[in-house]
Design a protein around this motif. Structure first.
Motif, mmCIF file in Angstrom:
data_model
loop_
_atom_site.group_PDB
_atom_site.id
_atom_site.type_symbol
_atom_site.label_atom_id
_atom_site.label_comp_id
_atom_site.label_asym_id
_atom_site.label_seq_id
_atom_site.Cartn_x
_atom_site.Cartn_y
_atom_site.Cartn_z
ATOM 1 N N GLY A 11 0.801 -1.220 0.000
ATOM 2 C CA GLY A 11 0.000 0.000 0.000
ATOM 3 C C GLY A 11 0.827 1.261 0.000
ATOM 4 O O GLY A 11 2.043 1.228 0.189
ATOM 5 N N TRP A 12 0.134 2.340 -0.267
ATOM 6 C CA TRP A 12 0.708 3.686 -0.239
ATOM 7 C C TRP A 12 -0.044 4.531 0.770
ATOM 8 O O TRP A 12 -1.285 4.499 0.834
ATOM 9 C CB TRP A 12 0.623 4.327 -1.623
ATOM 10 C CG TRP A 12 1.513 3.714 -2.638
ATOM 11 C CD1 TRP A 12 1.200 2.745 -3.551
ATOM 12 C CD2 TRP A 12 2.898 4.012 -2.834
ATOM 13 N NE1 TRP A 12 2.300 2.426 -4.305
ATOM 14 C CE2 TRP A 12 3.352 3.194 -3.887
ATOM 15 C CE3 TRP A 12 3.805 4.895 -2.242
ATOM 16 C CZ2 TRP A 12 4.672 3.228 -4.358
ATOM 17 C CZ3 TRP A 12 5.098 4.925 -2.709
ATOM 18 C CH2 TRP A 12 5.520 4.106 -3.751
ATOM 19 N N TYR A 13 0.730 5.266 1.546
ATOM 20 C CA TYR A 13 0.195 6.174 2.543
ATOM 21 C C TYR A 13 0.874 7.523 2.347
ATOM 22 O O TYR A 13 1.971 7.596 1.789
ATOM 23 C CB TYR A 13 0.461 5.650 3.951
ATOM 24 C CG TYR A 13 -0.251 4.338 4.239
ATOM 25 C CD1 TYR A 13 0.202 3.149 3.686
ATOM 26 C CD2 TYR A 13 -1.383 4.302 5.044
ATOM 27 C CE1 TYR A 13 -0.461 1.959 3.927
ATOM 28 C CE2 TYR A 13 -2.052 3.111 5.298
ATOM 29 C CZ TYR A 13 -1.581 1.938 4.731
ATOM 30 O OH TYR A 13 -2.248 0.765 4.967
ATOM 31 N N CYS A 14 0.244 8.590 2.806
ATOM 32 C CA CYS A 14 0.861 9.901 2.664
ATOM 33 C C CYS A 14 0.775 10.660 3.978
ATOM 34 O O CYS A 14 -0.113 10.412 4.809
ATOM 35 C CB CYS A 14 0.214 10.705 1.535
ATOM 36 S SG CYS A 14 -1.457 11.246 1.835
ATOM 37 N N GLN A 15 1.730 11.560 4.157
ATOM 38 C CA GLN A 15 1.749 12.402 5.347
ATOM 39 C C GLN A 15 2.105 13.820 4.933
ATOM 40 O O GLN A 15 3.232 14.077 4.485
ATOM 41 C CB GLN A 15 2.743 11.886 6.381
ATOM 42 C CG GLN A 15 2.683 12.620 7.701
ATOM 43 C CD GLN A 15 3.434 11.906 8.804
ATOM 44 O OE1 GLN A 15 4.247 11.010 8.555
ATOM 45 N NE2 GLN A 15 3.149 12.261 10.030
ATOM 46 N N ALA A 16 1.137 14.711 5.066
ATOM 47 C CA ALA A 16 1.358 16.117 4.765
ATOM 48 C C ALA A 16 1.896 16.816 6.011
ATOM 49 O O ALA A 16 1.710 16.329 7.130
ATOM 50 C CB ALA A 16 0.050 16.760 4.315
ATOM 51 N N PRO A 17 2.565 17.948 5.844
ATOM 52 C CA PRO A 17 3.102 18.670 7.001
ATOM 53 C C PRO A 17 2.032 18.963 8.039
ATOM 54 O O PRO A 17 0.957 19.471 7.715
ATOM 55 C CB PRO A 17 3.638 19.957 6.374
ATOM 56 C CG PRO A 17 3.943 19.602 4.966
ATOM 57 C CD PRO A 17 2.892 18.608 4.572
ATOM 58 N N GLY A 18 2.325 18.596 9.285
ATOM 59 C CA GLY A 18 1.405 18.870 10.376
ATOM 60 C C GLY A 18 0.230 17.927 10.476
ATOM 61 O O GLY A 18 -0.652 18.124 11.318
ATOM 62 N N LYS A 19 0.213 16.899 9.621
ATOM 63 C CA LYS A 19 -0.907 15.952 9.633
ATOM 64 C C LYS A 19 -0.416 14.542 9.905
ATOM 65 O O LYS A 19 0.764 14.244 9.782
ATOM 66 C CB LYS A 19 -1.654 16.001 8.306
ATOM 67 C CG LYS A 19 -2.354 17.324 8.022
ATOM 68 C CD LYS A 19 -3.196 17.217 6.776
ATOM 69 C CE LYS A 19 -3.964 18.509 6.519
ATOM 70 N NZ LYS A 19 -4.815 18.408 5.299
ATOM 71 N N GLN A 20 -1.370 13.676 10.268
ATOM 72 C CA GLN A 20 -1.028 12.272 10.490
ATOM 73 C C GLN A 20 -0.921 11.531 9.159
ATOM 74 O O GLN A 20 -1.497 11.942 8.148
ATOM 75 C CB GLN A 20 -2.098 11.609 11.362
ATOM 76 C CG GLN A 20 -2.116 12.082 12.807
ATOM 77 C CD GLN A 20 -3.050 11.268 13.675
ATOM 78 O OE1 GLN A 20 -4.086 10.800 13.211
ATOM 79 N NE2 GLN A 20 -2.684 11.090 14.926
ATOM 80 N N ARG A 21 -0.184 10.442 9.186
ATOM 81 C CA ARG A 21 -0.084 9.586 8.008
ATOM 82 C C ARG A 21 -1.453 8.973 7.730
ATOM 83 O O ARG A 21 -2.130 8.506 8.655
ATOM 84 C CB ARG A 21 0.956 8.494 8.238
ATOM 85 C CG ARG A 21 1.328 7.723 7.002
ATOM 86 C CD ARG A 21 2.480 6.756 7.286
ATOM 87 N NE ARG A 21 3.685 7.449 7.729
ATOM 88 C CZ ARG A 21 4.846 6.840 7.924
ATOM 89 N NH1 ARG A 21 4.956 5.536 7.724
ATOM 90 N NH2 ARG A 21 5.885 7.518 8.326
ATOM 91 N N GLU A 22 -1.836 8.957 6.463
ATOM 92 C CA GLU A 22 -3.149 8.417 6.110
ATOM 93 C C GLU A 22 -3.075 7.546 4.863
ATOM 94 O O GLU A 22 -2.165 7.685 4.048
ATOM 95 C CB GLU A 22 -4.162 9.537 5.897
ATOM 96 C CG GLU A 22 -3.793 10.548 4.824
ATOM 97 C CD GLU A 22 -4.782 11.698 4.748
ATOM 98 O OE1 GLU A 22 -5.416 12.015 5.772
ATOM 99 O OE2 GLU A 22 -4.909 12.285 3.662
ATOM 100 N N LEU A 23 -4.045 6.663 4.758
ATOM 101 C CA LEU A 23 -4.077 5.716 3.644
ATOM 102 C C LEU A 23 -4.368 6.433 2.327
ATOM 103 O O LEU A 23 -5.204 7.332 2.266
ATOM 104 C CB LEU A 23 -5.151 4.663 3.902
ATOM 105 C CG LEU A 23 -5.396 3.605 2.838
ATOM 106 C CD1 LEU A 23 -5.771 2.279 3.492
ATOM 107 C CD2 LEU A 23 -6.502 4.017 1.881
ATOM 108 N N VAL A 24 -3.653 6.012 1.298
ATOM 109 C CA VAL A 24 -3.937 6.466 -0.061
ATOM 110 C C VAL A 24 -4.585 5.329 -0.846
ATOM 111 O O VAL A 24 -5.676 5.472 -1.389
ATOM 112 C CB VAL A 24 -2.660 6.928 -0.776
ATOM 113 C CG1 VAL A 24 -2.980 7.316 -2.231
ATOM 114 C CG2 VAL A 24 -2.017 8.095 -0.033
ATOM 115 N N ALA A 25 -3.910 4.176 -0.888
ATOM 116 C CA ALA A 25 -4.423 3.032 -1.628
ATOM 117 C C ALA A 25 -3.710 1.774 -1.175
ATOM 118 O O ALA A 25 -2.543 1.818 -0.790
ATOM 119 C CB ALA A 25 -4.237 3.217 -3.135
#
Length: 120
Positions: free
Chosen positions: A35-49
């Protein structure tokens, strides 16, 4: 040990495309979920796909219709084709994989991340 290495991030204009790749290496007996997850500045890591060994996919609502996850079992590689990119897609993208090793039982590992910046 199991290692994941991502590539393909970079700077792209809004509406553009990028393709991320993640290669899994090591004493791998099987790969179950990738899977792929993303983490934007100041945010928690979240699922992408995510994608399972039988090809079942799951996407975050925010990327449905724009991103496509796929895997090449022969190459132990998972891809994320990202189209119609938006500035809010800017984040560090992490690859995840779990499965079994030959000698050490289960693994659940992350890559080091690759930065995707969507900006004009």
């Amino acid at each position: 040990q199991v290692h994941l290495v991502e590539s393909g991030g970079g700077l792209v204009q809004p509406g553009g495309s990028l393709r991320l790749s993640c290669v899994v290496s090591g004493s791998i007996f099987s790969i179950n979920h990738m899977g792929w997850y993303c983490q934007a500045p100041g945010k928690q890591r979240e699922l992408v796909a995510t994608i399972t060994s039988d090809g079942t996919t799951n996407y975050a609502d925010s990327v449905k219709g724009r991103f496509t996850i796929s895997r090449d079992k022969a190459k132990n590689t998972v891809y994320l084709q990202m189209n119609s990119l938006k500035p809010e897609d800017t984040a560090v993208y992490y690859c995840n994989a779990d499965g079994l090793t030959y000698y050490s039982g289960r693994y659940d590992e992350w890559g080091q991340g690759t930065l995707v910046t969507v900006s004009s």
